[in-house]
Design a protein around this motif. Structure first.
Motif, PDB file in Angstrom:
ATOM      1  N   THR A   1       0.830  -1.214   0.000  1.00 15.50           N
ATOM      2  CA  THR A   1       0.000   0.000   0.000  1.00 15.50           C
ATOM      3  C   THR A   1       0.858   1.255   0.000  1.00 15.50           C
ATOM      4  N   TYR A   2       1.871   1.272   0.874  1.00 17.65           N
ATOM      5  CA  TYR A   2       2.651   2.490   1.070  1.00 17.65           C
ATOM      6  C   TYR A   2       3.558   2.834  -0.112  1.00 17.65           C
ATOM      7  N   GLU A   3       4.269   1.858  -0.639  1.00 21.13           N
ATOM      8  CA  GLU A   3       5.256   2.169  -1.675  1.00 21.13           C
ATOM      9  C   GLU A   3       4.626   2.729  -2.958  1.00 21.13           C
ATOM     10  N   PRO A   4       3.556   2.118  -3.506  1.00 25.75           N
ATOM     11  CA  PRO A   4       2.938   2.728  -4.694  1.00 25.75           C
ATOM     12  C   PRO A   4       2.367   4.124  -4.407  1.00 25.75           C
ATOM     13  N   LEU A   5       1.809   4.290  -3.190  1.00 22.99           N
ATOM     14  CA  LEU A   5       1.254   5.598  -2.824  1.00 22.99           C
ATOM     15  C   LEU A   5       2.358   6.646  -2.754  1.00 22.99           C
ATOM     16  N   LYS A   6       3.483   6.291  -2.179  1.00 21.04           N
ATOM     17  CA  LYS A   6       4.616   7.217  -2.061  1.00 21.04           C
ATOM     18  C   LYS A   6       5.131   7.630  -3.439  1.00 21.04           C
ATOM     19  N   ILE A   7       5.312   6.655  -4.314  1.00 21.86           N
ATOM     20  CA  ILE A   7       5.830   6.945  -5.665  1.00 21.86           C
ATOM     21  C   ILE A   7       4.887   7.859  -6.421  1.00 21.86           C
ATOM     22  N   GLU A   8       3.594   7.562  -6.333  1.00 24.52           N
ATOM     23  CA  GLU A   8       2.605   8.338  -7.078  1.00 24.52           C
ATOM     24  C   GLU A   8       2.495   9.757  -6.541  1.00 24.52           C
ATOM     25  N   LEU A   9       2.507   9.897  -5.233  1.00 26.11           N
ATOM     26  CA  LEU A   9       2.374  11.235  -4.642  1.00 26.11           C
ATOM     27  C   LEU A   9       3.598  12.097  -4.941  1.00 26.11           C
ATOM     28  N   GLU A  10       4.789  11.511  -4.852  1.00 27.86           N
ATOM     29  CA  GLU A  10       6.007  12.289  -5.071  1.00 27.86           C
ATOM     30  C   GLU A  10       6.208  12.665  -6.536  1.00 27.86           C
ATOM     31  N   SER A  11       5.394  12.117  -7.412  1.00 32.64           N
ATOM     32  CA  SER A  11       5.478  12.498  -8.829  1.00 32.64           C
ATOM     33  C   SER A  11       4.883  13.877  -9.073  1.00 32.64           C
ATOM     34  N   HIS A  12       4.110  14.389  -8.117  1.00 32.28           N
ATOM     35  CA  HIS A  12       3.500  15.710  -8.274  1.00 32.28           C
ATOM     36  C   HIS A  12       4.517  16.793  -7.905  1.00 32.28           C
ATOM     37  N   PRO A  13       4.629  17.861  -8.703  1.00 28.05           N
ATOM     38  CA  PRO A  13       5.665  18.873  -8.442  1.00 28.05           C
ATOM     39  C   PRO A  13       5.483  19.630  -7.129  1.00 28.05           C
ATOM     40  N   ASP A  14       4.254  19.678  -6.587  1.00 24.39           N
ATOM     41  CA  ASP A  14       4.015  20.420  -5.351  1.00 24.39           C
ATOM     42  C   ASP A  14       4.143  19.552  -4.100  1.00 24.39           C
ATOM     43  N   ILE A  15       4.513  18.279  -4.293  1.00 20.71           N
ATOM     44  CA  ILE A  15       4.743  17.392  -3.154  1.00 20.71           C
ATOM     45  C   ILE A  15       6.223  17.056  -3.100  1.00 20.71           C
ATOM     46  N   LEU A  16       6.891  17.499  -2.030  1.00 15.80           N
ATOM     47  CA  LEU A  16       8.344  17.377  -1.942  1.00 15.80           C
ATOM     48  C   LEU A  16       8.786  15.996  -1.493  1.00 15.80           C
ATOM     49  N   SER A  17       8.107  15.407  -0.518  1.00 17.94           N
ATOM     50  CA  SER A  17       8.483  14.076  -0.033  1.00 17.94           C
ATOM     51  C   SER A  17       7.329  13.468   0.741  1.00 17.94           C
TER      52      SER A  17
ATOM     53  N   ASP B   1       0.328  27.825  -2.945  1.00 18.65           N
ATOM     54  CA  ASP B   1      -1.027  27.274  -2.946  1.00 18.65           C
ATOM     55  C   ASP B   1      -0.974  25.747  -2.862  1.00 18.65           C
ATOM     56  N   HIS B   2      -1.733  25.170  -1.928  1.00 16.50           N
ATOM     57  CA  HIS B   2      -1.707  23.725  -1.703  1.00 16.50           C
ATOM     58  C   HIS B   2      -2.880  22.995  -2.348  1.00 16.50           C
ATOM     59  N   SER B   3      -3.760  23.714  -2.991  1.00 20.89           N
ATOM     60  CA  SER B   3      -4.992  23.099  -3.477  1.00 20.89           C
ATOM     61  C   SER B   3      -4.729  21.991  -4.499  1.00 20.89           C
ATOM     62  N   LEU B   4      -3.800  22.194  -5.435  1.00 19.38           N
ATOM     63  CA  LEU B   4      -3.530  21.176  -6.456  1.00 19.38           C
ATOM     64  C   LEU B   4      -2.896  19.927  -5.840  1.00 19.38           C
ATOM     65  N   ALA B   5      -1.981  20.149  -4.889  1.00 16.32           N
ATOM     66  CA  ALA B   5      -1.333  19.008  -4.237  1.00 16.32           C
ATOM     67  C   ALA B   5      -2.348  18.195  -3.426  1.00 16.32           C
ATOM     68  N   ILE B   6      -3.237  18.877  -2.715  1.00 14.07           N
ATOM     69  CA  ILE B   6      -4.251  18.166  -1.926  1.00 14.07           C
ATOM     70  C   ILE B   6      -5.216  17.415  -2.840  1.00 14.07           C
ATOM     71  N   ASP B   7      -5.573  18.046  -3.947  1.00 13.61           N
ATOM     72  CA  ASP B   7      -6.461  17.376  -4.913  1.00 13.61           C
ATOM     73  C   ASP B   7      -5.785  16.118  -5.476  1.00 13.61           C
ATOM     74  N   HIS B   8      -4.475  16.213  -5.767  1.00 15.38           N
ATOM     75  CA  HIS B   8      -3.734  15.049  -6.257  1.00 15.38           C
ATOM     76  C   HIS B   8      -3.671  13.962  -5.186  1.00 15.38           C
ATOM     77  N   PHE B   9      -3.471  14.358  -3.944  1.00 11.12           N
ATOM     78  CA  PHE B   9      -3.434  13.396  -2.845  1.00 11.12           C
ATOM     79  C   PHE B   9      -4.757  12.629  -2.747  1.00 11.12           C
ATOM     80  N   GLU B  10      -5.865  13.354  -2.784  1.00 10.74           N
ATOM     81  CA  GLU B  10      -7.170  12.708  -2.625  1.00 10.74           C
ATOM     82  C   GLU B  10      -7.486  11.786  -3.801  1.00 10.74           C
ATOM     83  N   LYS B  11      -7.178  12.219  -4.999  1.00 10.33           N
ATOM     84  CA  LYS B  11      -7.460  11.383  -6.174  1.00 10.33           C
ATOM     85  C   LYS B  11      -6.569  10.138  -6.186  1.00 10.33           C
ATOM     86  N   THR B  12      -5.290  10.307  -5.818  1.00 13.55           N
ATOM     87  CA  THR B  12      -4.382   9.157  -5.767  1.00 13.55           C
ATOM     88  C   THR B  12      -4.836   8.161  -4.705  1.00 13.55           C
TER      89      THR B  12
END
Length: 395
Positions: free
Chosen positions: A56-72, A227-238
């Motif tokens: 669960t964690y590893e695919p989620l981490k890879i996908e989230l960190e692919s977004h430019p507004d998510i640093l780690s 602005d965090h809105s795009l990063a949060i939207d990416h988090f929720e969709k992922t």
């Protein structure tokens, strides 16, 4: 009785003003103290227990960190702001296998990037490496396995080591009640002590080790500034795509820390409201006493004016009497406020130093004096400026 009531009312007002100031000072101290890590722009969430951790964690981490507004993105068994209630026993390798030699330590399971993510300062050694986040657990066939550990400074001191001396030492962690299975952990680094939870709690001697599915499953997502809105939207969709059927529940770390001191904030508000009410009641009482005293001394004021007293002399005469009452109220209020707030501060292990709030006693006392002078001034001036003939014809 009138004077006693005025002194009591002003003493209560001064004590409440001091209490309000000390509560606010302690809250500012708690918010501004260096926690030992960077909690800004951290979004936190919990992975469900019914799913396998790594799948669960590893695919989620890879996908989230692919977004430019998510640093780690990092894993930990608990996130800062939580009480670290997980613990385990450790003893120095080579010590006699005896329960008396086992030291109970707080346990925190972290991903290898956790320290860099939160900016925790390294005192000696190094951080974890990626290949150290998965170890073989001991079993009957293999009763002793190898692992790594990072200590905080307090844990190193508990074993009698400096940060530099601790690096390279081995801690043995019993994994069953019979003490027949162990993980021998080589200490690879020592980090600074951090305020993991609120200032109500003492910093614990902590051993940091690799993620474990049996512990908590918290993740921290570091967002870029802006602005965090795009990063949060990416988090929720992922989250919805990778963990369907489980709602994405998240919270900012700053909000979690604010919640830790919510009861103290309410106390500050209550103290402030009661202080304002007490000041108002004390002012009304003083005004009534000033009116009563002025009326009783009307003839005296007239005689003094006939004898050459100035308006300022009359005002000073009346003001001085009431100033003594307010000073007496300070003498009563200060020790009550001091000992009362010292008792209140005991709920915090880490308290704002007295150098940051001692001046509140003088400010509260001066505020009471100014209010008293303003209350008396108008009444005293009116009496002092009246025509002497009217005062002498009084009665």
């Amino acid at each position: 009785m009138r004077r006693v009531l005025v002194v009591f009312q002003f003493a209560m007002s001064i004590a409440l003003l001091i209490a309000t100031g000390i509560v606010i000072t302690q809250m500012q101290y708690a918010r501004n103290i260096d926690l030992g890590y960077d909690k800004a722009r951290n979004l936190t969430s919990n992975l469900p227990f019914f799913l396998p951790l790594w799948e669960t964690y590893e695919p989620l981490k890879i996908e989230l960190e692919s977004h430019p507004d998510i640093l780690s993105v990092v894993y930990s068994s608990r996130v800062p702001s939580m009480q670290n209630l997980d613990g385990s026993g450790y003893l120095k390798a080579g010590d006699t296998m005896d329960r008396d030699n086992v030291a109970a330590m707080a346990d925190l399971k972290v991903d290898y990037q956790w320290f860099e993510h939160y900016g925790v300062n390294l005192l000696a050694g190094r951080y974890f490496r990626e290949n150290e986040r998965k170890i073989e657990m001991p079993s009957e066939d293999i009763p002793i396995t190898l692992g790594s550990a990072i200590l905080n400074e307090k844990a190193a001191k508990r074993f009698g080591w400096t940060p530099q001396e601790a690096v390279g030492q081995v801690l043995r962690q019993p994994m069953n009640r019979d003490m027949t299975m162990f993980v021998d952990r080589t200490i690879v680094g020592v980090v600074e002590d951090v305020h993991f939870s609120s200032l109500h709690d003492e910093i614990k001697a902590t051993v940091f080790a690799e993620p474990n599915p049996r512990y908590g499953r918290s993740i921290s997502v570091k967002l870029a500034a802006g602005d965090h809105s795009l990063a949060i939207d990416h988090f929720e969709k992922t989250w919805q795509r990778l963990i369907p059927g489980e709602p994405a529940q998240w919270q900012f770390l700053d909000d979690r820390f604010d919640a830790l001191y919510r009861s103290e904030e309410r106390q500050a508000q209550l103290f402030g409201m009661f202080a304002a009410l007490a000041v108002m009641v004390a002012t009304l009482g003083l005004f009534g006493l000033a009116s009563f005293t002025t009326e009783r001394r009307t003839k005296e004021i007239g005689i003094r004016k006939v004898m050459g007293a100035k308006v300022s002399d009359i005002v000073m005469l009346l003001t001085t009497d009431f100033t003594k009452l307010v000073l007496l109220a300070n003498v009563l209020a200060w020790p009550v406020a001091y000992f009362g707030m010292q008792d209140w501060l005991t709920r915090f292990v880490y308290q704002a130093p007295i150098t940051e709030w001692w001046w509140l006693f003088f400010v509260a006392g001066a505020t009471a004096l100014v209010i008293a002078w303003l209350t008396i001034a108008a009444q005293a001036t009116r009496a002092a400026m009246s025509r002497p003939v009217l005062a002498l014809r009084y009665e």
